[in-house]
Design an enzyme around this catalytic site. Sequence first.
Site, short mmCIF file in Angstrom:
data_model
loop_
_atom_site.label_atom_id
_atom_site.label_comp_id
_atom_site.label_asym_id
_atom_site.label_seq_id
_atom_site.Cartn_x
_atom_site.Cartn_y
_atom_site.Cartn_z
N CYS A 2 0.83 -1.19 0.00
CA CYS A 2 0.00 0.00 0.00
C CYS A 2 0.87 1.25 0.00
O CYS A 2 1.99 1.24 0.51
CB CYS A 2 -0.96 0.04 1.17
SG CYS A 2 -2.11 -1.33 1.27
N ARG A 27 4.05 -0.59 -4.62
CA ARG A 27 3.66 -1.02 -3.27
C ARG A 27 2.26 -1.62 -3.23
O ARG A 27 1.87 -2.20 -2.21
CB ARG A 27 3.71 0.18 -2.30
CG ARG A 27 5.11 0.55 -1.88
CD ARG A 27 5.09 1.76 -0.97
NE ARG A 27 6.40 1.97 -0.36
CZ ARG A 27 6.73 1.58 0.85
NH1 ARG A 27 5.87 0.92 1.59
NH2 ARG A 27 7.93 1.82 1.33
N TRP A 75 -2.86 -2.57 -1.63
CA TRP A 75 -2.61 -4.01 -1.72
C TRP A 75 -3.53 -4.64 -0.69
O TRP A 75 -3.39 -4.42 0.51
CB TRP A 75 -1.15 -4.31 -1.41
CG TRP A 75 -0.79 -5.76 -1.60
CD1 TRP A 75 -0.41 -6.39 -2.74
CD2 TRP A 75 -0.76 -6.77 -0.57
NE1 TRP A 75 -0.15 -7.71 -2.50
CE2 TRP A 75 -0.36 -7.98 -1.18
CE3 TRP A 75 -1.03 -6.77 0.80
CZ2 TRP A 75 -0.23 -9.16 -0.47
CZ3 TRP A 75 -0.91 -7.95 1.51
CH2 TRP A 75 -0.51 -9.13 0.87
N ASN A 100 -2.11 2.36 5.86
CA ASN A 100 -1.30 1.18 5.58
C ASN A 100 -1.16 0.38 6.87
O ASN A 100 -1.03 0.95 7.94
CB ASN A 100 0.11 1.56 5.10
CG ASN A 100 0.11 2.24 3.75
OD1 ASN A 100 -0.90 2.26 3.05
ND2 ASN A 100 1.24 2.79 3.38
N GLY A 101 -1.12 -0.94 6.75
CA GLY A 101 -0.95 -1.78 7.93
C GLY A 101 -2.19 -2.60 8.21
O GLY A 101 -3.11 -2.70 7.40
N GLU A 490 16.49 -19.08 -5.04
CA GLU A 490 16.20 -17.73 -5.50
C GLU A 490 15.74 -17.73 -6.96
O GLU A 490 14.82 -17.00 -7.34
CB GLU A 490 17.44 -16.85 -5.33
CG GLU A 490 17.32 -15.44 -5.86
CD GLU A 490 16.28 -14.60 -5.17
OE1 GLU A 490 15.96 -13.52 -5.70
OE2 GLU A 490 15.76 -15.01 -4.11
N LYS A 494 12.10 -16.35 -8.33
CA LYS A 494 11.94 -15.34 -9.38
C LYS A 494 11.00 -15.83 -10.48
O LYS A 494 10.15 -15.08 -10.97
CB LYS A 494 13.30 -14.97 -9.98
CG LYS A 494 14.16 -14.13 -9.09
CD LYS A 494 13.57 -12.74 -8.89
CE LYS A 494 14.09 -12.11 -7.60
NZ LYS A 494 13.47 -12.60 -6.39
N GLU A 497 7.41 -15.83 -9.20
CA GLU A 497 6.94 -14.48 -8.91
C GLU A 497 6.42 -13.78 -10.15
O GLU A 497 5.35 -13.14 -10.11
CB GLU A 497 8.07 -13.63 -8.32
CG GLU A 497 8.30 -13.79 -6.84
CD GLU A 497 9.40 -12.87 -6.34
OE1 GLU A 497 9.20 -12.24 -5.29
OE2 GLU A 497 10.45 -12.76 -7.00
N HIS A 513 15.64 -38.71 -3.35
CA HIS A 513 14.79 -38.84 -2.17
C HIS A 513 13.37 -38.30 -2.42
O HIS A 513 12.70 -37.88 -1.48
CB HIS A 513 15.43 -38.11 -0.98
CG HIS A 513 16.73 -38.70 -0.58
ND1 HIS A 513 16.85 -39.89 0.10
CD2 HIS A 513 18.00 -38.27 -0.78
CE1 HIS A 513 18.12 -40.16 0.31
NE2 HIS A 513 18.84 -39.20 -0.22
N LYS A 612 5.81 -4.68 -3.25
CA LYS A 612 7.24 -4.58 -3.06
C LYS A 612 7.67 -4.69 -1.61
O LYS A 612 8.49 -5.50 -1.25
CB LYS A 612 7.74 -3.26 -3.66
CG LYS A 612 9.25 -3.06 -3.55
CD LYS A 612 10.00 -4.07 -4.39
CE LYS A 612 11.48 -3.87 -4.36
NZ LYS A 612 12.18 -4.95 -5.05
#
Length: 617
Positions: A2, A27, A75, A100-101, A490, A494, A497, A513, A612
Amino acid sequence: MCGIVAAIACHDVLTTLIEGLQRLEYRGYDSAGVAVLAEGGQLNRVREVGKVAVLEAALATQPTSGKLGIAHTRWATHGQPNQRNAHPHLSGERLAVVHNGIIENHEQLRSQLIEKGYTFTSETDTEVVAHLIAHEFARTGELTAAVQATLKQLEGAYALAVIHADQPDTLVGARKGSPLVVGLSAEGYYLGSDPLALLPVTRQFHYLKEGDVVTLTSAGVYIRDINGALVTRENHYFEHDDGATGKAGYRHFMLKEIHEQPKAIADTLSGLLAEGRVRVDALGPGAETLLDAVKQVHIVACGTSYHAGQVARYWLEELAGIPCQVEVASEYRYRHVVVPSGTLFLTLSQSGETADTLAALRFAQARRGINGQPAYLGTFTICNVASSSLVRESDLCLLTRAGPEIGVASTKAFTTQLAALMVITLALRQLQRGESAEEARIVAGLKALPETLTQALKLSDDIAELAKAFVDRQHTLFLGRGKQYPIAMEGALKLKEISYIHAEAYAAGELKHGPLALIDEDMPIVAVAPNCELIDKLKSNLQEVRARGGELFIFADPEVNLTESDGVHLMTLPACCVQLAPILYTLPLQLLSYHVAVLKGTDVDQPRNLAKSVTVE
């Protein structure tokens, strides 16, 4: 997560609000809205689902203007992305709030407000805040006092901006657990959840501390601390030029930021290396004393930063001989972590405001040993934002000078963290084991790294050709061994995402395994193969994949004896100091994910459901 922009100025603020939202769209981009107090005293609100461009189009047909206003890009946390859940939220026709929050006790407060006759039109926790402030304003008749009284009733995290039509010369902000900055200029005063939002109007900022409440009027800025006392906060000047937030001719921010990595790492290392050694004094006052006493390291981080911590565990144990434990920040506070004597608490964060990591730091600082002394020897953070909460609240910090990172999928923030972690590893080795030829060799490798990365980036067009093989696939497996295993993790992160392809990473030795059951001609396998002590074992693992029909895509060192064949695609990377290979081998995986996403037509910079900066738990 946000974005907030708010302004009180001597001119119409709508353009400032919209441009600020556009700069904060990384954001959150589920919905966006503005509320502006018009000259006649009317509070005009416009909200739309989708990106800021949709809001901008709506404002073209519903024009409004004023010298006081608040704006938000969302968001979603509470309630689906729709118009009634979009911010700003009103109480009546006179008060507007953006937030926000997360308010953790919103359900209890909602029930109390309904009993008092308030009607709710959204599913959000933010509307609770709006009605609470309105209730307190009816009692106090003053907006700052109403906000202060409301905050005492809230549990959770928030950054708030509030306006009321009955106080047309007042904008009130508050923060707890979510960032908020004050911008200052000759033409007005501003609030933003990130200084990037306000660069068109100012480069001078106050960073609010936990519990601060700020009142902005045409006469000035007045900050009160958590106890209500008037305080001053230090002036900060934004150090990057405005071009740092543009695409500079690249198609996407992510591609630009991938190509900025050589410079970002060079900038991060600047002043830290000299004559084959790390300059420990450059790590800050008291760094030598603290690091010399370290017997163990606990690294706590989230997401991409957690993967950087996993690489550092290999480095710290192999090079410095120091045990290392890496924790997911969102889990750290909820299990009984044993803290041996002499343990350094190390956090990693791009923004320095990551809610779980910040909460873990505060939890660690509050922990006490049997003797009542602090459980941890000290706290150290690696962060990209000098003014962030993590930096301010840690004993020591090492700044990654990556510059603003706009793409949601982290690239240069990750590799600069790795470079910084190697510096800390070498500093610990140097202090506790003395200087050596091995250390000098790695320092030389660090100095050469920007040029090595530049050479690797020249493979982008070839990697784009490889990416065509992934477009119609539903799953991908990433493999690595040793310190390359976190790099495989990583790479998988990516790909999922930004391309929405399901991807998983495994230590290559774990194939037999379980994961071998997944291997068939429809499952591409990506492997990273530097010339390290585990290369022969990795080759055997890759043979197991090929024997079962898996198609291999291998990024390898020039000295690794691998050849292309049917079902085996080989991409040769520049030679590199083996200890620094995790940094180098990150780049082709970033480029692979990027090119796959472009071919699939996904939103590379703003992938669905993600934002983000994760400033909620």
